[in-house]
Enzyme design. Sequence first.
Site, PDB file in Angstrom:
ATOM      1  N   LYS A   1      -3.625  -9.686  -7.137  1.00  0.00           N
ATOM      2  CA  LYS A   1      -4.909 -10.147  -6.591  1.00  0.00           C
ATOM      3  C   LYS A   1      -6.044  -9.213  -6.998  1.00  0.00           C
ATOM      4  O   LYS A   1      -5.824  -8.007  -7.188  1.00  0.00           O
ATOM      5  CB  LYS A   1      -4.810 -10.304  -5.072  1.00  0.00           C
ATOM      6  CG  LYS A   1      -5.220  -9.107  -4.273  1.00  0.00           C
ATOM      7  CD  LYS A   1      -5.238  -9.397  -2.783  1.00  0.00           C
ATOM      8  CE  LYS A   1      -5.623  -8.132  -2.042  1.00  0.00           C
ATOM      9  NZ  LYS A   1      -6.938  -8.077  -1.476  1.00  0.00           N
TER      10      LYS A   1
ATOM     11  N   LYS B   1       0.851  -1.210   0.000  1.00  0.00           N
ATOM     12  CA  LYS B   1       0.000   0.000   0.000  1.00  0.00           C
ATOM     13  C   LYS B   1       0.882   1.254   0.000  1.00  0.00           C
ATOM     14  O   LYS B   1       0.483   2.284  -0.545  1.00  0.00           O
ATOM     15  CB  LYS B   1      -0.950  -0.002   1.202  1.00  0.00           C
ATOM     16  CG  LYS B   1      -1.905  -1.200   1.224  1.00  0.00           C
ATOM     17  CD  LYS B   1      -3.351  -0.847   0.895  1.00  0.00           C
ATOM     18  CE  LYS B   1      -4.186  -2.089   0.865  1.00  0.00           C
ATOM     19  NZ  LYS B   1      -5.345  -2.227   0.161  1.00  0.00           N
TER      20      LYS B   1
ATOM     21  N   LYS C   1     -10.772  -4.407  -4.495  1.00  0.00           N
ATOM     22  CA  LYS C   1     -11.845  -3.420  -4.633  1.00  0.00           C
ATOM     23  C   LYS C   1     -11.349  -2.094  -5.175  1.00  0.00           C
ATOM     24  O   LYS C   1     -12.046  -1.402  -5.896  1.00  0.00           O
ATOM     25  CB  LYS C   1     -12.416  -3.105  -3.233  1.00  0.00           C
ATOM     26  CG  LYS C   1     -13.399  -4.073  -2.706  1.00  0.00           C
ATOM     27  CD  LYS C   1     -13.959  -3.519  -1.390  1.00  0.00           C
ATOM     28  CE  LYS C   1     -13.680  -4.460  -0.235  1.00  0.00           C
ATOM     29  NZ  LYS C   1     -12.934  -3.941   0.854  1.00  0.00           N
TER      30      LYS C   1
HETATM   31  P1  ATP Z   1      -8.963  -3.032  -0.859  1.00  0.00           P
HETATM   32  O1  ATP Z   1      -8.839  -2.865  -2.351  1.00  0.00           O
HETATM   33  O2  ATP Z   1      -9.708  -1.943  -0.169  1.00  0.00           O
HETATM   34  O3  ATP Z   1      -7.640  -3.355  -0.212  1.00  0.00           O
HETATM   35  P2  ATP Z   1      -9.773  -5.778  -1.013  1.00  0.00           P
HETATM   36  O4  ATP Z   1     -10.526  -6.047  -2.244  1.00  0.00           O
HETATM   37  O5  ATP Z   1      -8.346  -6.204  -0.962  1.00  0.00           O
HETATM   38  O6  ATP Z   1      -9.917  -4.250  -0.661  1.00  0.00           O
HETATM   39  P3  ATP Z   1     -10.396  -6.340   1.752  1.00  0.00           P
HETATM   40  O7  ATP Z   1     -11.465  -5.508   2.364  1.00  0.00           O
HETATM   41  O8  ATP Z   1      -8.994  -5.968   2.046  1.00  0.00           O
HETATM   42  O9  ATP Z   1     -10.582  -6.422   0.173  1.00  0.00           O
HETATM   43  O10 ATP Z   1     -10.599  -7.865   2.113  1.00  0.00           O
HETATM   44  C1  ATP Z   1     -11.753  -8.454   2.650  1.00  0.00           C
HETATM   45  C2  ATP Z   1     -11.584  -9.950   2.715  1.00  0.00           C
HETATM   46  O11 ATP Z   1     -11.549 -10.498   1.395  1.00  0.00           O
HETATM   47  C3  ATP Z   1     -10.268 -10.409   3.372  1.00  0.00           C
HETATM   48  O12 ATP Z   1     -10.512 -11.576   4.127  1.00  0.00           O
HETATM   49  C4  ATP Z   1      -9.366 -10.705   2.221  1.00  0.00           C
HETATM   50  O13 ATP Z   1      -8.370 -11.646   2.549  1.00  0.00           O
HETATM   51  C5  ATP Z   1     -10.367 -11.262   1.210  1.00  0.00           C
HETATM   52  N1  ATP Z   1      -9.895 -11.016  -0.150  1.00  0.00           N
HETATM   53  C6  ATP Z   1      -9.653  -9.809  -0.712  1.00  0.00           C
HETATM   54  N2  ATP Z   1      -9.259  -9.935  -1.990  1.00  0.00           N
HETATM   55  C7  ATP Z   1      -9.238 -11.284  -2.242  1.00  0.00           C
HETATM   56  C8  ATP Z   1      -8.915 -12.062  -3.387  1.00  0.00           C
HETATM   57  N3  ATP Z   1      -8.539 -11.487  -4.509  1.00  0.00           N
HETATM   58  N4  ATP Z   1      -9.011 -13.410  -3.290  1.00  0.00           N
HETATM   59  C9  ATP Z   1      -9.404 -14.001  -2.142  1.00  0.00           C
HETATM   60  N5  ATP Z   1      -9.723 -13.320  -1.025  1.00  0.00           N
HETATM   61  C10 ATP Z   1      -9.655 -11.974  -1.059  1.00  0.00           C
END
Ligand code: ATP
Length: 325
Positions: free
Chosen positions: A192, A110, A195
């Site tokens: 990965k 980040k 969001k």
């Molecule tokens: P941001 O973009 O705000 O970092 P994010 O999409 O990475 O958001 P988080 O809110 O950080 O999502 O994660 C919520 C949950 O979803 C966590 O348990 C995280 O491990 C899981 N998660 C996030 N992205 C993935 C992915 N690509 N595959 C599997 N699990 C995921």
Amino acid sequence: MKIFSGIRPTGELHIGNYLGAIKQWIELQEKNECIFCIVDLHAVTTPYKSGELQKNILELAVAYLAAGLKPEKCVFFIQSEVKEHAELAWLLGTFTPLGELYRMTQFKEKSKKHPEYINAGLLNYPLLMAADILLYQTEAVPVGLDQQQHVELTREVARRFNKKFGKVFVEPKSLLPNVGEKIMSLQNPKKKMSKTDHPQGCIGLFDTPEEIKKKIMSAVTDTGKQIRYDEKKKPGISNLLTIYSLFSEKTIKEIEKKFEGKGYAEFKKSLANLLIDSLAPFQRKKQEFLSREVYIKEILEQGKRKAQILAQTTMQEVKKKMGLS
Ligand code: ATP
Ligand code: LTN
């Protein structure tokens, strides 16, 4: 078993969040004591719009319900409404070596992504997450792979506290799904799905059929023609096969067989249709809950009250052990 997990209200949930985390939550809520949190204090560590945060919080609550969380079977609440989270995070920071925070992968990633926004909150993020987990005597934390390192750190923090001040905390373990622990971006299968990244790389739980079709058809694939799982040589197709498998409950082998001799376009069309059908019930439920704001606020209020009681009990013990009361 006592379960805790959370998601940041940073935008629409995607199928990675669902397959990595929420799908497990839905199964776990049936037989365990589950607490699921909307972690707004974590959301403000990366760039965000203050005017949109309340809307995002409410939308995440709607998404939790639409995805299948049942308020009568689990507790859910907003992190900032239970003051003990921030209080415990501060105390945990007083005995955690800085080096352990600097080496966290998420902090490094980040920081790279937002070089103008490397704040102390981002560095302390894992301590707040440890506080979330430890306040509730959590035994297991269902998350995707990217969060495993933070749960490991939480174990270390719990161990260190118990040794230094006397036993208060349970050492939690992470619960990863067998498959789907890391769904990759459709635009860059080496990163990965996230969001806050490229919207075209990410299938939202509430995307329209048109959006789903467009995103899947333009998903980055690999050279060659075969629909075959090979993470190293064919990361794009392998990611799509994983998604296909998880939504259809067919094994990768069965899917490879089904598409033997067929091209990427046909496979993608079939995956788009599968996703459209699988996500339709979420969309219907979302519409239903969107019109029930009063009900949702009531659930969050009840969740807050339940969480407060548990959190206050742990905090009292922590303060006593640390000599603060
Ligand atoms: P941001 O973009 O705000 O970092 P994010 O999409 O990475 O958001 P988080 O809110 O950080 O999502 O994660 C919520 C949950 O979803 C966590 O348990 C995280 O491990 C899981 N998660 C996030 N992205 C993935 C992915 N690509 N595959 C599997 N699990 C995921
Ligand atoms: N850091 C997590 C969200 C999170 C969390 C938690 C997950 C905050 N507190 C406690 C599990 C348990 C993320 O997904 N980015």
